[in-house]
Scaffold this active site. Sequence first.
Site, short mmCIF file in Angstrom:
data_model
loop_
_atom_site.label_atom_id
_atom_site.label_comp_id
_atom_site.label_asym_id
_atom_site.label_seq_id
_atom_site.Cartn_x
_atom_site.Cartn_y
_atom_site.Cartn_z
N GLU A 100 9.00 -22.64 20.92
CA GLU A 100 8.67 -21.26 21.08
C GLU A 100 7.39 -20.93 19.88
OE1 GLU A 100 13.01 -19.76 22.41
OE2 GLU A 100 12.33 -19.11 20.37
N CYS A 344 12.48 -13.74 12.69
CA CYS A 344 12.75 -15.21 11.95
C CYS A 344 14.15 -15.68 12.33
CB CYS A 344 12.88 -14.69 10.42
SG CYS A 344 11.08 -14.24 9.81
N1 SAH Z 1 11.65 -24.43 7.89
C1 SAH Z 1 10.59 -23.55 7.23
C2 SAH Z 1 9.76 -22.47 8.08
C3 SAH Z 1 10.54 -21.79 9.16
S1 SAH Z 1 11.91 -20.49 8.92
C4 SAH Z 1 11.52 -22.67 6.28
O1 SAH Z 1 12.86 -22.79 6.20
O2 SAH Z 1 10.80 -22.04 5.25
C5 SAH Z 1 10.99 -19.31 8.35
C6 SAH Z 1 11.76 -18.21 7.43
O3 SAH Z 1 12.80 -17.77 8.05
C7 SAH Z 1 12.27 -18.92 6.30
O4 SAH Z 1 12.74 -18.37 5.18
C8 SAH Z 1 13.76 -18.99 6.97
O5 SAH Z 1 14.73 -18.99 5.83
C9 SAH Z 1 14.01 -17.73 7.44
N2 SAH Z 1 15.14 -17.38 8.26
C10 SAH Z 1 15.73 -18.40 9.24
N3 SAH Z 1 16.55 -17.91 9.67
C11 SAH Z 1 16.74 -16.54 9.62
C12 SAH Z 1 17.40 -15.45 9.97
N4 SAH Z 1 18.48 -15.69 10.93
N5 SAH Z 1 17.22 -14.29 9.33
C13 SAH Z 1 16.30 -14.20 8.52
N6 SAH Z 1 15.51 -14.82 8.04
C14 SAH Z 1 15.63 -16.12 8.57
#
Ligand code: SAH
Length: 352
Positions: A100, A344
């Site tokens: 995605e 996110c």
């Molecule tokens: N793997 C990397 C980048 C992808 S996730 C990382 O973890 O940083 C990008 C951001 O979205 C990260 O800060 C992650 O913790 C956050 N994230 C993941 N799932 C989420 C959710 N359900 N709600 C809000 N933020 C989330």
Amino acid sequence: MAGMDDRTNRPTALYDLSRAGLTERLAGWGYSDYYAGLVWAGLYRDLAAAPEAIAGLRPELAARLAAETVGVLPVRATIDSADGHTRKVLLGLADGAAIETVLMYFRGRATVCISTQVGCAMGCVFCATGQMGFRRHLSPGEIAAQVVHAERALRARGETLRNIVLMGMGEPLHNYEATMAALETVMDHRGLAIGPRFITLSTVGVVPGIRRLTAERRPMRLAVSLHGATDEERARLVPPARRWPLSELMAACRDYTTTLGRRIFFEWTLIDGQNDGPAQAQALGRLLAGMDAHVNLIPLNPTLGYDGRPTAGPAARAFQAVLAGYGLPSTVRQRRGIDVAAGCGQLAVERS
Ligand code: SAH
Ligand code: SF4
């Protein structure tokens, strides 16, 4: 014949090649770097989707290139958010997997959120990608193709891509080489020419990767996902916290900011009753005090596999006020595309 990727055993697409790699490929066919320049501009300036669409080539070179795959990823599905600002695109990969990519059409600062892996091995409990587990790394071309896709879609609307965030599926520093190769491609000034200040790489905190970014003086911006300010609290949400404790992570982050003279963004998903109280805000404040840091607070987006609720506005503002007391600027991230599960951490592809 198209070349093969040693690591994945898949054919190398043109998007997989660096500028130097393209020169080498064409040199093997007896063409000078001048022709590699034409092909590169065709791919990344004119966004040619097929070898025959690359303009200005001699017929023999065009015929030679016709046997190559560019690496354009077909759109399998598109979903727009109700407000029309966010488009989630499901892009198909040659082996049948899909990833995605999310386009955010903010006028004048259009942003694409790209994936670096199919799934993710890190297992953060609230993240849809983490919940699906790790399938495989993306190749440089599969990462770059998402940016080309975004630029093509934007040009069709008379706009141009400004920002790239590596916040889609996967952990970019777990796929370091391919991610860096793709970023070199999209930053190249003879092509897409996306400036490094407009690229943000987000990591869960892979310490060796942060150290390597520092040693190699990589120019893009860095965001580090914390979500907890003690090892114990963090590990409940982010399993890699056990492997890379905060003492090591923060040491690597401090080295990064001081060596490169650059700010770090810290991400904190705000989960109601879990990590959003004043005590946690104070612990975060103490952890980051004195650093050139900015905190991005992300109210939890719902996922199927995690039963938590987002922090409400007033509590998020109270959290910010505590951080401000430690001299730390922060932003509560606007919720985007929630209605199409493109926020996110909501990127997941249904198992077939
Ligand atoms: N793997 C990397 C980048 C992808 S996730 C990382 O973890 O940083 C990008 C951001 O979205 C990260 O800060 C992650 O913790 C956050 N994230 C993941 N799932 C989420 C959710 N359900 N709600 C809000 N933020 C989330
Ligand atoms: Fe992977 Fe980032 Fe999701 Fe954690 S939050 S599982 S590191 S994509």
